[in-house]
Design an enzyme around this catalytic site. Structure first.
Site, PDB file in Angstrom:
ATOM      1  N   CYS A  77       0.838  -1.199   0.000  1.00 50.39           N
ATOM      2  CA  CYS A  77       0.000   0.000   0.000  1.00 50.39           C
ATOM      3  C   CYS A  77       0.875   1.252   0.000  1.00 50.39           C
ATOM      4  CB  CYS A  77      -0.999  -0.039   1.159  1.00 50.39           C
ATOM      5  SG  CYS A  77      -2.353   1.166   0.962  1.00 50.39           S
ATOM      6  N   HIS A 179      -3.762  -4.544  -0.660  1.00 49.59           N
ATOM      7  CA  HIS A 179      -3.410  -5.226   0.587  1.00 49.59           C
ATOM      8  C   HIS A 179      -3.469  -6.737   0.360  1.00 49.59           C
ATOM      9  CE1 HIS A 179      -3.397  -1.802   3.423  1.00 49.59           C
ATOM     10  NE2 HIS A 179      -4.241  -1.282   2.559  1.00 49.59           N
ATOM     11  N   GLU A 181      -2.711  -9.055   2.319  1.00 48.73           N
ATOM     12  CA  GLU A 181      -3.181  -9.727   3.527  1.00 48.73           C
ATOM     13  C   GLU A 181      -4.696  -9.681   3.653  1.00 48.73           C
ATOM     14  OE1 GLU A 181      -2.927  -5.440   4.813  1.00 48.73           O
ATOM     15  OE2 GLU A 181      -1.897  -6.759   3.395  1.00 48.73           O
TER      16      GLU A 181
END
Length: 199
Positions: A77, A179, A181
């Site tokens: 990011c 992102h 994750e």
């Protein structure tokens, strides 16, 4: 596999750590220059403003450590944006300088809101070990208001009123504007690929 997740007060560190631990990595959130320099992998996360982030990295003595790191490093990011030369955010900020170009405010046109927040499909521009097993059309989760320049470093793009460099690379340094994750199976695959990159 030891992964240092850089802690500098601008991060989504916990979610990145948990995602890496699910993949079997020894993921440590740290601002210790020696621990970062000795890690097998480094992740530079980030949510927030570029100038603040660079100020924190400088204050912690981490900027030269990151610039000198020769094993795989990934910015996530804001961390991807920090890989470039400069940001137009606020009064402007000099960044890490690994990739040429200036990060500018996202301007997708009047029909799309800023920030770009939500799921967007990826198009793969060229093959790279980081994108092994990621298919064109796979979706990733984005939250950003600034846009990296689209150029030779771009590996994959999204579309949000224009091309969004979604994955970039310069040597041993990669960036994900989204992102991973939070990006379900495609994001987990990218993190797994990162762990398996040759040192």
């Amino acid at each position: 596999m030891t992964v240092a997740i850089i802690a500098y007060g601008a991060g989504n560190t916990a979610s990145v750590q948990f995602a890496l631990e699910r993949l079997g990595a020894d993921a440590r959130v740290t601002s210790d220059p020696a621990e970062i320099a000795g890690a097998e992998r480094v992740i530079l996360p980030g949510v927030g403003a570029a100038a603040y982030a660079m100020g924190r990295l400088d204050a912690l003595g981490l900027t030269p450590v990151i610039r000198a790191f020769e094993r795989p490093l990934m910015g996530v990011c804001l961390g991807q944006q920090l890989l470039f030369e400069r940001s137009d955010e606020g009064a402007g900020a000099d960044l890490l300088g690994f990739i040429p170009g200036v990060v500018a405010r996202l301007d997708p046109g009047p029909s799309l809101p800023v920030p770009h927040m939500g799921w967007s499909a990826l198009s793969i521009d060229r093959d790279d070990p980081m994108l092994e097993g990621v298919a064109p059309g796979d979706h990733a989760y984005f939250v950003h208001s600034f846009l990296c320049p689209d150029g030779e470093a771009t590996l994959a793009r999204a579309d949000y009123g224009g091309p969004v460099p979604a994955v970039v690379r310069a040597g041993n340094r990669w960036g994900c504007q989204f992102h991973p994750e939070r990006s379900a199976a495609p994001g987990a695959r990218i993190l797994k690929n990162f762990l398996e990159l040759p040192a």
